[in-house]
Design an enzyme around this catalytic site. Structure first.
Site: not given
Length: 815
Positions: A365-369, A371, A688, A731
């Protein structure tokens, strides 16, 4: 012997006469026209001799085709001019030069056979020369047009103009001007054949105007060409003058000194064999070119690009594993899998001196580091770092470059980045590789196949360079949010490393150890000016962020730091602010998210599911209501096809188990069922949520509440089996964020629990289920006076099922 049957004064009428014929090539002789002719053909010379032996008169007629050496009767125009021979001169080579003067028009009535020369019977042609106002107007117009023409054609001198001005006779004026005009042969012949003077003048006037327009166009074209040539010559002259002045002053020629500098660079630069040969050939061409030419600039830029690339320049890898681990841990909290993979690579490189650079793909996901981890890897390995964002790239030339034939052509982004980084073994981060798209200009993901294939990238060919460049030592790292958006051939070339979202404890550690210090420094604060306690950080994480990464957390911390900076400026540098809940709300506004359980109490028809998104996990409430009706089923919430089919499967399962679940078997005839999945504006899909939908439907029909502190995930079959799902870690983290106490997961997903942090598993109870019976037992809050399952009817229900479809169980297992 021939005889003129009419006297000289009669130059018109129908009388016939005979005389020799001289065929002419590319010329029409008009009456009163004096012209020299060169005669070489035997028949023509004999015709002249015959005329000289009599009264020196000869008939001149043009050939229809000048290239015909032996003309026949059909190759000669019928209308010509009777001319007087003024002078004849025999030349040493056998040709005869004769001076003739046109007398009057005549037409061939017949050819008289003669073995030595052409002999024709003629009839004189009468011209209509009535003086009129029209003829006078035409005469003036023709004379004025001829004067205008003479201004554009310098061959018409003043002597000719004076001679034309002295002619009063309209017919003679037309013939004289026509003789001087450079008309085509067929045009002059038509003027000769036109007996009416007015009509002849009119035709002549039109032809002169056409010639004037042609000459004016030629002058404009010549003017443009001359101007361009003058500009080029002027530039050349000025350049030569500048060189001469520089030489006199002892200064070096710029172009010459540039060539010398290029030659030195070529000798110093270590290139591949192919590149060296190409550079030498291009440099040889450059030396022969004008320094001001456009082609010289193109060749010069091409050579400069080749010499600027790091063909063999590289940085020395830091192979100290302990130091690399320290740097990676210093920059990033957690992320054990990618860190472990980098350490493995360094260990192998320490043993094997030259290995192919790995191609990793960080998916999360975005923002997990993702880059920033790539940048940290470069620091740990002591390599240069370069980042290229592929988001929105849709042109193949962005990767491979343009061919040199295009104006303004440049290499692709890969080669440009390597020139910028100045080493051929950097850590190269291809960001947002899942955001590329394609259009009529090509597919950039197809161009990346060669870049990211270890078996091919040692000979990457950029369209601009048209040379093989070795990318095998580049450490490629790609990042993506969604693995499914990456084309399968490209995905197959990369080593996928999943980076899941951070837990609440991870975020707390990252906020305390990294983000607070970073934002204090960025906003000019010291750690003494502001106190972020763990409780306040948790409060911010829980009530102001809802994300898998820490990007929004950093944004909120930065916002608080700016507010504190304002207070420090007002009160002085010794100001210290202790954050409290009230102060956080003052700085950040009212809480944006509710922290706690999804629902406050157990509800009938409401079950909590778990969903995976590109931004991490999330909880998903599924509602079912039952109303009197005729069996209509409505499913809403902007659901995809798979999720709608999952709802249908859940409903079919409930119908097949109705008696066992204590539900009226005819409910589908007497009631309408509405299943809704909030939030309605967000598209949802996937299988699911199958067991969650089934639980919600059973709860609504049986009027039994579902636990509000429990969430579930799993795919359902028509027989009630619970199948495995993906995205389990995200989840369970979402369930933990929502303070849910229990999570039901498929039994086949037990192997994935090892990826869940131990601290999370301590705080949340994960239970394994393999059938809907297990789900319902654990999820339903059954009153003490009721039973969930009616076992006495189970056998009968089973029999009904097998009657409807005989031994299907074995067949299903076989499949």
């Amino acid at each position: 012997m021939f005889k003129l049957t009419r006297n000289k004064d009669e130059q018109s009428g129908s009388a016939t006469f005979a005389m020799p014929l001289l065929p002419l090539r590319d010329i029409v002789v008009f009456p009163s026209m004096v012209v020299p002719l060169f005669v070489g053909r035997d028949k023509s010379v004999n015709a002249l001799d015959k005329a000289m032996a009599t009264d020196k008169k000869i008939f001149l007629a043009a050939q229809t085709k000048a290239k015909t050496d032996t003309p026949g009767e059909s190759d000669i125009y019928r209308v010509g001019t009777v001319a007087n021979i003024l002078q004849i001169l025999r030349l040493p080579d056998g040709t005869v030069k004769v001076l003739v003067e046109g007398d009057f028009r005549a037409r061939i009535s017949s050819f008289i056979p003669h073995p030595d020369h052409f002999f024709v019977s003629l009839e004189g042609l009468e011209e209509s020369e009535d003086e009129s106002v029209e003829i006078e107007a035409l005469r003036r117009g023709v004379r004025a047009a001829f004067d205008a023409y003479s201004k554009h054609n310098k061959k018409i001198n003043q002597e000719i103009l004076d001679a034309v001005a002295a002619i009063d006779n309209a017919s003679r004026l037309a013939d004289t001007i026509a003789a001087y005009m450079p008309f085509k042969l067929d045009v002059k012949q038509k003027l000769l054949e036109t007996l009416g003077v007015a009509k002849r003048l009119e035709k002549l006037f039109g032809q002169i105007r056409s010639e004037i327009e042609i000459l004016q166009t030629e002058e404009r074209i010549k003017g443009r060409v001359k101007k361009q040539m003058e500009k080029t010559q002027r530039e050349y002259y000025l350049n030569e003058q500048m060189r001469a002045i520089q030489k006199e002053m002892g200064e070096k020629d710029d172009f010459k000194s540039e060539l010398e500098e290029l030659e030195k660079r070529i000798k110093r630069k270590k290139l591949s064999q192919e590149a060296a040969a190409k550079v030498r050939a291009e440099f040889k061409k450059l030396k022969l070119m004008s320094p001001m030419s456009a082609e010289a600039t193109v060749v010069r830029n091409y050579i400069d690009w080749i010499l600027s690339l790091p063909w063999y320049e590289k940085t020395r890898d830091k192979l100290d594993i302990d130091e690399s681990i320290r740097i990676l841990d210093e920059d990033h909290y957690g992320l054990e899998k990618p860190k472990e993979r980098i350490i493995e690579y360094l260990a192998v490189q320490a043993l094997v001196k030259r290995i192919k650079g790995p191609i990793l793909c960080f998916v999360g996901p975005p923002g997990v580091g993702k880059t920033s981890l790539a940048k940290s890897i470069a620091r740990a390995m002591n390599r240069n770092f370069i980042r290229l964002s592929l988001g929105g790239v849709r042109d193949e030339a962005e990767i491979r470059g343009h061919r040199r034939t295009y104006i303004g052509a440049m290499p692709g982004k890969i080669i440009q980045s390597l020139k910028k980084v100045k080493s051929n073994n950097p850590v190269f981060c291809l960001d947002e590789v899942d955001k590329m798209s394609m259009d009529f200009r090509g597919d950039p993901s197809a161009a990346l196949l060669e870049v990211l294939d270890p078996e091919q990238n040692f000979s990457f060919n950029d369209h601009y360079l048209d040379l093989d460049y070795d990318l095998s030592e580049v450490f490629f790292i790609t990042t993506a949010n969604n693995l499914h958006s990456i084309p399968p051939p490209l995905r197959d070339r990369m080593e996928i490393i999943q980076i899941a979202g951070y837990t609440e404890f991870d975020k707390l550690n990252i906020g305390r150890n990294f983000l607070v210090a970073k934002q204090c420094k960025a906003n000019g604060l010291s750690l003494d000016n502001i106190a972020f306690s763990d409780d306040m950080l948790l409060y911010i994480i829980r009530h102001y962020t809802k994300e898998a990464g820490v990007r929004n957390l950093e944004r909120e911390i930065a916002s608080i730091c700016r507010k504190v900076a304002k207070e420090v400026v007002r009160r002085g540098p010794e100001t210290r602010i202790e954050l409290t809940e009230d102060l956080v709300q003052e700085y950040l506004g009212i809480p944006k998210f509710r922290y706690g359980v999804a629902e406050e109490k157990d509800e009938i028809g409401l079950a909590v599911g778990l969903a995976w998104t590109e931004f991490g996990g999330d909880i998903l409430g599924i509602e079912t209501v039952v109303m009197p009706g005729k069996g209509k089923v409505q499913i809403t919430g902007k659901l995809g096809d798979v999720m709608q089919e999952s709802a249908q499967a859940a409903l079919s399962y409930v119908r097949s188990r109705a008696k066992r679940l204590g539900i009226d078997p005819d409910f589908y005839q007497n009631f309408d069922i509405h299943v809704h999945v909030p939030e309605g504006a967000i598209p949802k899909d996937g299988p699911s949520a199958g067991i969650t939908m089934a639980t919600s439907i059973v709860s609504a029909l049986a009027r039994i509440p579902v636990r509000s502190d429990l969430a579930m995930t799993g795919e359902i079959t028509l027989r009630g089996r619970v199948l495995p799902i993906g995205g389990l870690k995200e989840k369970i983290l979402a369930a933990h964020r929502a303070l849910l106490k229990t999570v039901l997961i498929p039994k086949d997903n037990a192997k994935d629990l090892k990826d869940i942090p131990a601290k999370i598993l301590e705080e949340i109870q994960v239970e394994l289920v393999e059938h809907m019976d297990d789900v319902l037992r654990k999820a339903m809050v059954v009153p003490e006076d009721r039973e969930l399952f009616h076992e006495e009817e189970a056998g009968a229900q089973q029999a009904v099922m097998f009657e409807q479809k005989p031994p299907a169980a074995d067949e299903i297992r076989a499949h």
